[in-house]
Write a protein that holds these residues in place. Sequence first.
Motif, mmCIF file in Angstrom:
data_model
loop_
_atom_site.group_PDB
_atom_site.id
_atom_site.type_symbol
_atom_site.label_atom_id
_atom_site.label_comp_id
_atom_site.label_asym_id
_atom_site.label_seq_id
_atom_site.Cartn_x
_atom_site.Cartn_y
_atom_site.Cartn_z
ATOM 1 N N LEU A 25 0.840 -1.192 0.000
ATOM 2 C CA LEU A 25 0.000 0.000 0.000
ATOM 3 C C LEU A 25 0.878 1.246 0.000
ATOM 4 O O LEU A 25 1.795 1.359 0.819
ATOM 5 C CB LEU A 25 -0.905 0.033 1.231
ATOM 6 N N ILE A 26 0.578 2.169 -0.906
ATOM 7 C CA ILE A 26 1.317 3.431 -0.976
ATOM 8 C C ILE A 26 0.310 4.577 -0.954
ATOM 9 O O ILE A 26 -0.406 4.801 -1.943
ATOM 10 C CB ILE A 26 2.175 3.525 -2.248
ATOM 11 N N LEU A 82 2.194 -4.709 3.131
ATOM 12 C CA LEU A 82 3.347 -3.851 3.370
ATOM 13 C C LEU A 82 2.955 -2.404 3.078
ATOM 14 O O LEU A 82 2.290 -2.139 2.077
ATOM 15 C CB LEU A 82 4.514 -4.252 2.461
ATOM 16 N N THR A 83 3.327 -1.480 3.956
ATOM 17 C CA THR A 83 3.115 -0.070 3.666
ATOM 18 C C THR A 83 4.477 0.607 3.489
ATOM 19 O O THR A 83 5.411 0.334 4.236
ATOM 20 C CB THR A 83 2.348 0.650 4.792
ATOM 21 N N ILE A 84 4.552 1.462 2.479
ATOM 22 C CA ILE A 84 5.728 2.317 2.323
ATOM 23 C C ILE A 84 5.236 3.707 1.939
ATOM 24 O O ILE A 84 4.163 3.862 1.344
ATOM 25 C CB ILE A 84 6.735 1.798 1.271
ATOM 26 N N TYR A 125 2.567 -6.016 7.831
ATOM 27 C CA TYR A 125 1.508 -6.379 8.771
ATOM 28 C C TYR A 125 0.774 -7.635 8.290
ATOM 29 O O TYR A 125 0.700 -7.898 7.085
ATOM 30 C CB TYR A 125 0.460 -5.262 8.892
ATOM 31 N N LYS A 126 0.212 -8.370 9.248
ATOM 32 C CA LYS A 126 -0.730 -9.423 8.905
ATOM 33 C C LYS A 126 -2.101 -8.763 8.686
ATOM 34 O O LYS A 126 -2.569 -7.999 9.533
ATOM 35 C CB LYS A 126 -0.800 -10.469 10.009
ATOM 36 N N THR A 127 -2.724 -9.084 7.567
ATOM 37 C CA THR A 127 -3.971 -8.427 7.191
ATOM 38 C C THR A 127 -5.066 -8.648 8.227
ATOM 39 O O THR A 127 -5.804 -7.712 8.572
ATOM 40 C CB THR A 127 -4.451 -8.938 5.819
ATOM 41 N N ASP A 128 -5.176 -9.866 8.748
ATOM 42 C CA ASP A 128 -6.246 -10.121 9.727
ATOM 43 C C ASP A 128 -6.036 -9.341 11.015
ATOM 44 O O ASP A 128 -7.010 -8.935 11.670
ATOM 45 C CB ASP A 128 -6.367 -11.618 10.012
ATOM 46 N N ALA A 129 -4.775 -9.087 11.382
ATOM 47 C CA ALA A 129 -4.503 -8.291 12.577
ATOM 48 C C ALA A 129 -4.906 -6.837 12.350
ATOM 49 O O ALA A 129 -5.436 -6.174 13.261
ATOM 50 C CB ALA A 129 -3.023 -8.376 12.945
#
Length: 448
Positions: free
Chosen positions: A102-103, A183-185, A262-266
């Motif tokens: 995700l950006i 992943l976020t950047i 991150y884990k998506t479900d978390a």
Amino acid sequence: MESIIKTISGSIDSIRGLYIPVRIKFFIGHGVASLWVVLSVLISLPWLTDLSQHVTLPAALLIISGIAYVPGYLNAMLVTSLLMDRQPKFKVDSPGNEVTVLIAAWNEEAVIESTLTYIKNQDYEGNIKIIVIDNNSTDNTFEKAFETGKELDLDLSVIKESNPGKFNALNAGLRQVTTDLVLTIDADTLLHKSALRHIVARIESTPSDVCAVAGSVLVKNSRENLLSRIQEWDYFLGIASIKRYQGLYQGTLVAQGAFSLYKTDALKLVGGWPDAIGEDIVLTWNFLKNNKKVYFEPLAVAFTEVPSKLKHFARQRSRWARGMIEALKIVKPWQQPQAYTKYLTGVNLVMPYLDFVYTFCWIPGLILCLFGHFYIVGPMTLFVLPLTFISYCILYIYQKNIFKNLNLKVRKNAAGFILFVLMYQIIMSPVSVWGYFQEAFSLKRKWK
């Protein structure tokens, strides 16, 4: 200097060869820190007596505690813990999990192509999906991201989110995610070619209750001017040391949006990113509150652009300070289920006190010192320098080894280092105090 570093390096290697359980490390760290404070108090008694004649004993105790005792304790705890740190090896060196990146982007037309190109060049074996979220840009961010995706043959989607705020942008992207990992950047962040592989390998090598891994963010524009040179050392030594220390106790306090996995479900469990100026801080604390763990992976390296103008730097760091206060208001340290995270988040309760003392006592004391008045700043304050120097030597050794493993070199930046050690806190504490003031009076939030 070089011989001192080699001696410390040899000591570190011998200590790291021993396995010490985390709980024992925690108690050893506090024990050494307590002894350091006792020694500091004994040595500083003449200083305390002299200062109390001018401002009363309670006030003198508050001032000296904020300048020396409390920072000394925290520093000793940090150094001792780092000496005992032993990073576990990856169970899987080359994972193949499908990942969504995700950006969140706001007016990033000038940099988005480079960011996407570096994702394309990852040595990662799994499929990489990319979602760029255009958050009310007034330039051609949307078009540039879309065109770059086609040119590089990326699995890329570009969406628009009209509600302003980074948290809204990221949550809009999260609603499109179908993979187990996210992943976020930041849109101006460049990933080292092995960054994604290492950060996924870390989360795949951890217990099931680890829901996020923070990557190591370093400075890419460190040659722009003196301010960026100083920040190079802050990211390389200061921020990295704190994250490594927190990760040792299974509670990295900020899985930063600039580069974290991150884990998506978390993420969905805690409702995604909150409406906060420090959305990544509050998100991480919500993870910890839900009995999840957050790690740090030093081998997962990304390079970001730091502010090169003082006003932009002040705006960024005051926002960070404000985000910390937001997190303390939303998630109280005593609500954390684990003892380690109770302590780590609880440390933030004393940070405003330290910043206030530094701003309104130490800095004026430094000015008085220049005119021969050593009431607050004097020879005794030099007592904290050896511990600071040792901690930076330890971190330099760690980071240099990491760079070696990644085929990177530490660039020479002596002027930046000297100013970082001697001057950085003089800038940081007043800026942080301004952030606390902004939060106390609920001033308008700004993303950038």
